[in-house]
Design a protein around this motif. Structure first.
Motif, PDB file in Angstrom:
ATOM      1  N   PHE A  68     -25.073 -49.099 -80.836  1.00  0.00           N
ATOM      2  CA  PHE A  68     -23.787 -49.063 -80.161  1.00  0.00           C
ATOM      3  C   PHE A  68     -23.938 -49.410 -78.682  1.00  0.00           C
ATOM      4  CE2 PHE A  68     -19.807 -46.929 -78.688  1.00  0.00           C
ATOM      5  CZ  PHE A  68     -18.932 -47.690 -79.448  1.00  0.00           C
ATOM      6  N   GLY A  69     -25.189 -49.525 -78.209  1.00  0.00           N
ATOM      7  CA  GLY A  69     -25.384 -50.280 -77.006  1.00  0.00           C
ATOM      8  C   GLY A  69     -25.770 -49.637 -75.711  1.00  0.00           C
ATOM      9  N   GLN A  80     -12.156 -49.893 -78.342  1.00  0.00           N
ATOM     10  CA  GLN A  80     -11.984 -50.957 -79.329  1.00  0.00           C
ATOM     11  C   GLN A  80     -11.097 -52.065 -78.750  1.00  0.00           C
ATOM     12  OE1 GLN A  80     -10.493 -48.743 -82.739  1.00  0.00           O
ATOM     13  NE2 GLN A  80     -12.412 -49.100 -83.844  1.00  0.00           N
ATOM     14  N   SER A  81     -11.452 -53.300 -79.056  1.00  0.00           N
ATOM     15  CA  SER A  81     -10.663 -54.439 -78.581  1.00  0.00           C
ATOM     16  C   SER A  81      -9.303 -54.479 -79.256  1.00  0.00           C
ATOM     17  CB  SER A  81     -11.419 -55.743 -78.853  1.00  0.00           C
ATOM     18  OG  SER A  81     -12.701 -55.719 -78.267  1.00  0.00           O
ATOM     19  N   ALA A 119     -21.770 -48.689 -65.049  1.00  0.00           N
ATOM     20  CA  ALA A 119     -21.216 -49.995 -65.347  1.00  0.00           C
ATOM     21  C   ALA A 119     -22.272 -51.081 -65.419  1.00  0.00           C
ATOM     22  CB  ALA A 119     -20.179 -50.369 -64.285  1.00  0.00           C
ATOM     23  N   ALA A 120     -23.533 -50.687 -65.466  1.00  0.00           N
ATOM     24  CA  ALA A 120     -24.607 -51.675 -65.403  1.00  0.00           C
ATOM     25  C   ALA A 120     -24.727 -52.490 -66.678  1.00  0.00           C
ATOM     26  CB  ALA A 120     -25.935 -50.978 -65.119  1.00  0.00           C
ATOM     27  N   ASP A 124     -14.906 -53.462 -76.800  1.00  0.00           N
ATOM     28  CA  ASP A 124     -15.059 -54.024 -75.462  1.00  0.00           C
ATOM     29  C   ASP A 124     -16.374 -53.533 -74.848  1.00  0.00           C
ATOM     30  OD1 ASP A 124     -12.588 -55.213 -75.701  1.00  0.00           O
ATOM     31  OD2 ASP A 124     -11.518 -53.627 -74.629  1.00  0.00           O
ATOM     32  N   ALA A 125     -16.681 -54.035 -73.653  1.00  0.00           N
ATOM     33  CA  ALA A 125     -17.894 -53.617 -72.954  1.00  0.00           C
ATOM     34  C   ALA A 125     -17.725 -52.212 -72.389  1.00  0.00           C
ATOM     35  CB  ALA A 125     -18.206 -54.596 -71.825  1.00  0.00           C
ATOM     36  N   TRP A 126     -18.864 -51.588 -72.084  1.00  0.00           N
ATOM     37  CA  TRP A 126     -18.842 -50.278 -71.434  1.00  0.00           C
ATOM     38  C   TRP A 126     -18.265 -50.400 -70.029  1.00  0.00           C
ATOM     39  CZ3 TRP A 126     -19.650 -45.859 -73.931  1.00  0.00           C
ATOM     40  CH2 TRP A 126     -20.418 -45.870 -75.105  1.00  0.00           C
ATOM     41  N   GLN A 127     -17.488 -49.386 -69.638  1.00  0.00           N
ATOM     42  CA  GLN A 127     -16.892 -49.337 -68.310  1.00  0.00           C
ATOM     43  C   GLN A 127     -17.077 -47.938 -67.724  1.00  0.00           C
ATOM     44  OE1 GLN A 127     -15.581 -51.908 -66.691  1.00  0.00           O
ATOM     45  NE2 GLN A 127     -15.808 -53.332 -68.427  1.00  0.00           N
TER      46      GLN A 127
END
Length: 675
Positions: free
Chosen positions: A514-515, A549-550, A15-16, A557-560
């Protein structure tokens, strides 16, 4: 500066946050007329030594093997094993186990610990990663320690491999994260390789120093610099090991492709390795190359095993193939019956079982469907429900293809092109045409091929310019609006990238980051809200995480975080009501975790342990829903048997695990280079 501990570098930091890294770089051309390097792999690993004692289960971790006076010796980190799926406390690694054997495969005899922690010796805090060599009648043990003034590489010597004396003057040198030393002889000098973290940009490194006497060492140089940094919280340059073969130097580093994996890089220069020299993979942790005359072995050990493992080291003229993400592969066919495909354990021929009646869940016997094959096949369905099978030929020579007819029968096998490194990723376009995406054997190119008409037998030529290079086979999924989206892991796992159709059936976007760094190829699922979810495993396998996807077909959305320790990206499969179900085995395969969405596209339940007591899995399970809407899960055990678990009702609870036939199938690690 506080030293960076092994536990700190292997903690779950899913989750960083994502790393804003660039997309895929262009492929690098081979160097001139230099003879090609060999490709390295390994045969099956055999468990050869267990350091456990009565009532006390113990593991080995980083270790070293050497032969002295006709007998083999192993020295290694030793500690108490944790519960399945949990990591031990590396701060408690305070002794080196010692055992000996007449042959690398044993039988091994345990001896008293070779070295134990001495906090009074210049602030030792732990004992990690011993490496032992012989020089001039003396045995030299290099190991990683620590202290308030920085991580240290220490030295102890012995004349009998039993009594060890530390160097009176203290550590040989210190560093920010100096660990995992390995010493060898190159061009008349001693060279030590070790893992480190850059003080300037935080990148994970393999450093080297040189010496004439094994005591006084030069200032460090950088042999390899990874794109990942200490901000990821995990190290991917652990356990460096260098060997020379036919003028090439091979660097083994890990953990790669999860905790239990080691990549190999080749270079003509022993002091400079890059990802352009990727030369194979060995599916083990803390791997060392062991020479016994003309024979070469790979040894492995780690937190999630029961000691020392050994496999024949393989030298190949061609790159290794990658396994399919699903083992076994499963999908509905034109008659609405589940088909399950696996590879025979004996000859890797392709096997198939068919669900004869979804209502009673009765199945056919295993039948031979083709092969042998280089990987479990990939399955896809045409718009009319007909199943299409895409298979990798042995050795990755090319791809093969077979399609179901409308009457339920099958066409003959046909050549589909290649060569390829894995069974391809396949998805259906908005207009019904299948699109196939394949990785080249050297990982330099992602190629694409498309049906000329929905369900037709004709295909466009391969487009070899779709993408690349890549560090794992591509993954493809269809958005809710029909646009295809492809996800690829960068070489070395430094980032995930994706590319998508700008309109249904239309042209493609450029590659975009993609992050996040990842340890393997991702997986993608679509829930009942129409949104895609991408799941990936963190570098070193310390956790898995997901990104959703939002809105359907929209942004992200952000990584979780999703799971803790994981062998690969979790399986994502939708229940009948549209809620995604996720499954992830932990390293070692003794634990299988399960989570599910509370509503389609919504939050996740905390989850449960889903495996069977005493049963070890070799890879992530595969799964699909049958015609009644019940999800079937299939998992391969360490002895090559398939176990299955089925929902009691659509979107409901689960029946107990049961055997799925009595045929032994290949025990392949999903989304990993083949053994």
């Amino acid at each position: 500066m506080h030293p960076i501990s092994r536990r700190g570098l292997l903690r779950a930091t899913a989750a960083a946050g994502a790393l804003a890294l660039p997309g895929l770089a262009p492929a690098t051309a081979a160097a001139g007329t230099i003879p090609p390097h060999r490709w390295i792999g390994a045969g099956p690993f055999t468990h050869v030594y267990d350091p456990s004692t009565p009532g006390r289960r113990r593991y080995l971790n980083d270790h070293t093997l050497l032969k002295a006076d006709g007998r083999w010796h192993v020295f290694g980190i030793v500690g108490d094993s944790a519960a399945p799926g949990r990591s031990p406390d590396s701060a408690a690694e305070t002794a080196f186990a010692h055992a000996s054997a007449p042959d690398p495969y044993g039988p091994w005899t345990g001896h008293a610990d070779a070295l134990t922690l001495d906090p009074g010796y210049h602030g030792e805090e732990h004992l990690w990663a011993p490496h032992v060599i012989e020089a001039d009648g003396t045995y030299w043990m290099f190991y990683a320690a620590g202290g308030s003034t920085g991580a240290a590489i220490n030295l102890a010597t012995s004349t009998d491999l039993t009594t060890w004396t530390r160097l009176p003057s203290g550590p040989l040198f210190r560093g920010r994260a100096a660990r995992d030393p390995m010493v060898t002889r190159i061009a008349g000098q001693w060279v030590i390789y070790y893992t480190e973290v850059s003080a300037t940009d935080g990148r994970h490194l393999v450093c080297h120093r040189r010496s004439d006497d094994l005591v006084h060492w030069s200032e460090p140089g950088t042999a390899y610099a990874d794109e990942t940094t200490e901000s990821t919280g995990v190290s991917v340059t652990e356990s460096p090991f260098v060997l020379e073969q036919d003028g090439w130097y091979y660097l083994f580093i890990g953990p790669r492709v999860g905790y239990e994996g080691t990549d190999v890089l080749a270079s003509r220069d022993p002091f400079r390795f890059t990802l352009d020299g990727y030369a194979g993979h060995v599916p083990g942790h803390a791997v060392e190359a062991v020479a016994d005359g003309a024979d070469r072995y790979a040894s492995a050990a780690g937190w999630f095993g029961d000691g020392l493992y050994l496999a024949p080291l393989q030298w190949r003229a061609t790159p290794p193939s990658w396994q399919s993400p699903d083992n076994p592969a499963v999908s509905l066919d034109v008659d609405g019956r589940l088909n399950v495909f696996a590879l025979d354990a004996a000859d890797r021929s392709m096997l198939r079982r068919v669900q004869l009646d979804p209502a009673t869940d009765t199945w056919s016997d295993w039948e031979r469907f083709g092969g042998p094959a280089g990987a479990v096949p990939t399955l896809a369905r045409d718009t009319d429900g007909r199943l299409e099978v895409f298979s990798l030929a042995p050795g990755g020579v090319n791809l093969h293809h077979r399609a179901q007819r409308a009457d339920g029968g099958w066409s003959d096998w046909e050549e589909f092109g290649g060569p390829a490194a894995a069974a391809p990723a396949v998805a259906r376009n908005a207009d019904g045409r299948l699109e196939v995406f394949a990785l080249s054997p050297d990982g330099a190119v992602v190629a694409r091929r498309r049906q000329t008409s929905p369900g037709g037998s004709a295909w466009d030529p391969w487009d070899a310019g779709f993408g690349g290079p890549a560090g794992a086979p591509p993954v493809v999924a269809a958005n809710a609006d029909g646009r295809l989206e492809v996800f690829v892991l960068a070489p070395g796992g430094a980032a995930l990238s994706h590319r998508w159709q700008l309109a249904p059936n239309g042209a493609w976007s450029a590659w975009s980051a993609f992050g996040t760094a990842a340890g393997n190829a991702p997986r993608v699922g679509r829930d009942g809200s129409g949104r895609l979810t991408v799941a990936a495993v963190a570098p070193s396998g310390v956790g898995s995480f997901h990104r959703r996807q939002s809105v359907a077909s929209g942004g992200w959305d952000a990584w979780q975080p999703l799971f803790g320790w994981s062998t690969a990206a979790p399986l994502l499969v939708p229940s009948a009501d549209g809620r995604l179900e996720a499954f992830a085995p932990a390293p070692g395969g003794e634990r299988l975790d399960h989570r599910w969405q509370l509503s389609p596209g919504g939050a996740w339940d905390p989850g449960e342990e889903f495996g069977e007591p005493g049963v070890t899995l070799t890879a992530t399970p595969s799964g699909a829903a049958d015609a009644t809407g019940r999800v079937h899960l299939f998992a391969v055990t360490a002895d090559g048997r398939i176990r299955t678990r089925v929902q009691a009702r659509p979107s409901g609870g689960w029946l107990p695990w049961t055997a799925f036939g009595d045929r032994a199938v290949a025990t392949l690690r999903s989304s990993a280079p083949a053994p």
